[in-house]
Each structure stands twice: as C-alpha cells, then as structure tokens.
Write a protein that holds these residues in place. Sequence first.
Motif, PDB file in Angstrom:
ATOM      1  N   ARG A  43       0.588  -0.854   0.165  1.00  0.00           N
ATOM      2  CA  ARG A  43       0.316   0.303  -0.248  1.00  0.00           C
ATOM      3  C   ARG A  43       1.208   1.105  -0.110  1.00  0.00           C
ATOM      4  N   GLU A  44       1.593   1.104   1.088  1.00  0.00           N
ATOM      5  CA  GLU A  44       3.031   2.212   0.404  1.00  0.00           C
ATOM      6  C   GLU A  44       3.156   2.789  -0.655  1.00  0.00           C
ATOM      7  N   ASP A  45       4.124   1.635  -1.176  1.00  0.00           N
ATOM      8  CA  ASP A  45       4.274   1.526  -2.683  1.00  0.00           C
ATOM      9  C   ASP A  45       3.209   2.766  -3.823  1.00  0.00           C
ATOM     10  N   GLU A  46       2.073   2.134  -3.324  1.00  0.00           N
ATOM     11  CA  GLU A  46       1.115   2.624  -4.095  1.00  0.00           C
ATOM     12  C   GLU A  46       0.824   3.999  -3.883  1.00  0.00           C
ATOM     13  N   LEU A  47       1.002   4.323  -2.680  1.00  0.00           N
ATOM     14  CA  LEU A  47       0.542   5.725  -2.602  1.00  0.00           C
ATOM     15  C   LEU A  47       2.508   6.557  -2.939  1.00  0.00           C
ATOM     16  N   ILE A  48       3.305   5.874  -2.531  1.00  0.00           N
ATOM     17  CA  ILE A  48       4.607   6.716  -3.076  1.00  0.00           C
ATOM     18  C   ILE A  48       4.547   6.849  -4.343  1.00  0.00           C
ATOM     19  N   ARG A  49       4.007   5.556  -5.237  1.00  0.00           N
ATOM     20  CA  ARG A  49       4.479   5.515  -6.945  1.00  0.00           C
ATOM     21  C   ARG A  49       3.376   6.756  -7.793  1.00  0.00           C
ATOM     22  N   ALA A  50       2.320   6.984  -6.483  1.00  0.00           N
ATOM     23  CA  ALA A  50       1.255   8.158  -7.208  1.00  0.00           C
ATOM     24  C   ALA A  50       2.085   8.936  -6.877  1.00  0.00           C
ATOM     25  N   LYS A  51       3.337  10.181  -6.286  1.00  0.00           N
ATOM     26  CA  LYS A  51       3.645  10.565  -6.222  1.00  0.00           C
ATOM     27  C   LYS A  51       5.076  11.468  -6.858  1.00  0.00           C
ATOM     28  N   ILE A  52       5.480  10.394  -7.090  1.00  0.00           N
ATOM     29  CA  ILE A  52       6.608  10.650  -8.387  1.00  0.00           C
ATOM     30  C   ILE A  52       6.146  10.919  -9.835  1.00  0.00           C
ATOM     31  N   PRO A  53       6.825  11.806 -10.060  1.00  0.00           N
ATOM     32  CA  PRO A  53       6.722  12.482 -11.056  1.00  0.00           C
ATOM     33  C   PRO A  53       6.965  11.659 -12.280  1.00  0.00           C
ATOM     34  N   ASP A  54       6.103  11.633 -13.381  1.00  0.00           N
ATOM     35  CA  ASP A  54       6.971  10.455 -14.816  1.00  0.00           C
ATOM     36  C   ASP A  54       7.953  11.004 -15.188  1.00  0.00           C
ATOM     37  N   GLY A  55       8.877  10.639 -15.569  1.00  0.00           N
ATOM     38  CA  GLY A  55      10.419  10.118 -15.797  1.00  0.00           C
ATOM     39  C   GLY A  55      11.376  11.367 -14.794  1.00  0.00           C
ATOM     40  N   ALA A  56      10.967  11.192 -13.785  1.00  0.00           N
ATOM     41  CA  ALA A  56      11.563  11.342 -12.261  1.00  0.00           C
ATOM     42  C   ALA A  56      13.273  10.532 -12.353  1.00  0.00           C
ATOM     43  N   VAL A  57      13.864  10.715 -12.251  1.00  0.00           N
ATOM     44  CA  VAL A  57      14.901  10.207 -11.491  1.00  0.00           C
ATOM     45  C   VAL A  57      14.355   9.131 -10.226  1.00  0.00           C
ATOM     46  N   ILE A  58      14.221   8.472  -9.707  1.00  0.00           N
ATOM     47  CA  ILE A  58      14.864   7.644  -8.793  1.00  0.00           C
ATOM     48  C   ILE A  58      15.376   7.766  -7.898  1.00  0.00           C
ATOM     49  N   VAL A  59      15.322   8.067  -6.356  1.00  0.00           N
ATOM     50  CA  VAL A  59      17.119   7.962  -5.294  1.00  0.00           C
ATOM     51  C   VAL A  59      15.656   7.241  -4.102  1.00  0.00           C
ATOM     52  N   ALA A  60      16.325   5.915  -3.535  1.00  0.00           N
ATOM     53  CA  ALA A  60      15.631   5.139  -3.004  1.00  0.00           C
ATOM     54  C   ALA A  60      17.164   5.379  -1.411  1.00  0.00           C
TER      55      ALA A  60
END
Length: 152
Positions: free
Chosen positions: A50-67
């Motif tokens: 569920r946290e995965d879904e919530l986070i993904r919904a806030k990541i802009p398209d094409g963003a570089v993701i840093v975990a």
Amino acid sequence: MRIRIIAVGRAKRGPEQSLYDVYRKRIAWPLELIEVEEKRPLPTDQRILREDELIRAKIPDGAVIVAMDETGDDLTSRKLAARFQDWQDRGVGDVAFLIGGADGLSDGLKSAAALKIRFGRVTWPHMLVRPMLAEQIYRCRQILDGHPYHRD
C-alpha cells in the motif's frame, strides 16, 4: 531541476521538522516534501504494498528515483554532488528521493531506483532522515557552486 522527498509518515512539529525547514529554505533548487500515510492497520506485506502505491502516485513521470535504503551505497557528499551535476547536465526535470516507512521500501520501488543510498551502516529514525537528506541536498548545491560550506 525540481526535487521531491516522498516520505512515508506525517511529521509532527518538533526539532526534526524545524531542522528540515532550516535546510529547505536554503536550497536553491525547488524542493518539496510529500508525505504519504496508510492509516489502516495492515499486515506488514500488505502495508508495504500500500505504501508502494501511495509513493508511486507522487513520483512525477520521468523522474530520476533515488531510494533511501539500508542496502544502498555509502556516497560521499562530493560523489552525491557529482550525481546532481550529471542530472543537471542531462536536463533531468525531476528527482524523487524516497523514504520508506518502518519496514522500508518495497522491492519494486528499490528496483525502480536509479540510485540507492544510505547514511552509513546504522539505522536512522525516519523523521531524522528528512533533515539529514535536506542538508545533503543543500551541501551538494554548495559544492557545485564552489562555496566553502563544504571543505575536504
């Protein structure tokens, strides 16, 4: 370049939030803290999904993701600044730093990350990681600007 810190959990007013605000105001790049939270008590595996879904919904398209992850690389501030320089040079529009909840980020989010980093081998409270990350983003900007804030 716009920077987002997407974090699980809601920060309360206090020293951690105040310190985050100090560095947020100093950062030349646009910086936004986005907090997500699942309030229902779920089993660990369901909560992580569920946290995965919530986070993904806030990541802009094409963003570089840093975990931000305990298995990530131990980067020096200069090496992290070099990453910021590379993103700028490549015209990256958005960078999203992800901070998971008590059980960390999902395997899917970690796999989607272009970079995984950690702040050493010890575990830090999630609410303290926010100001620490904001300070490092500020430090990277200062390094790239040749400011004496960071000395070797």
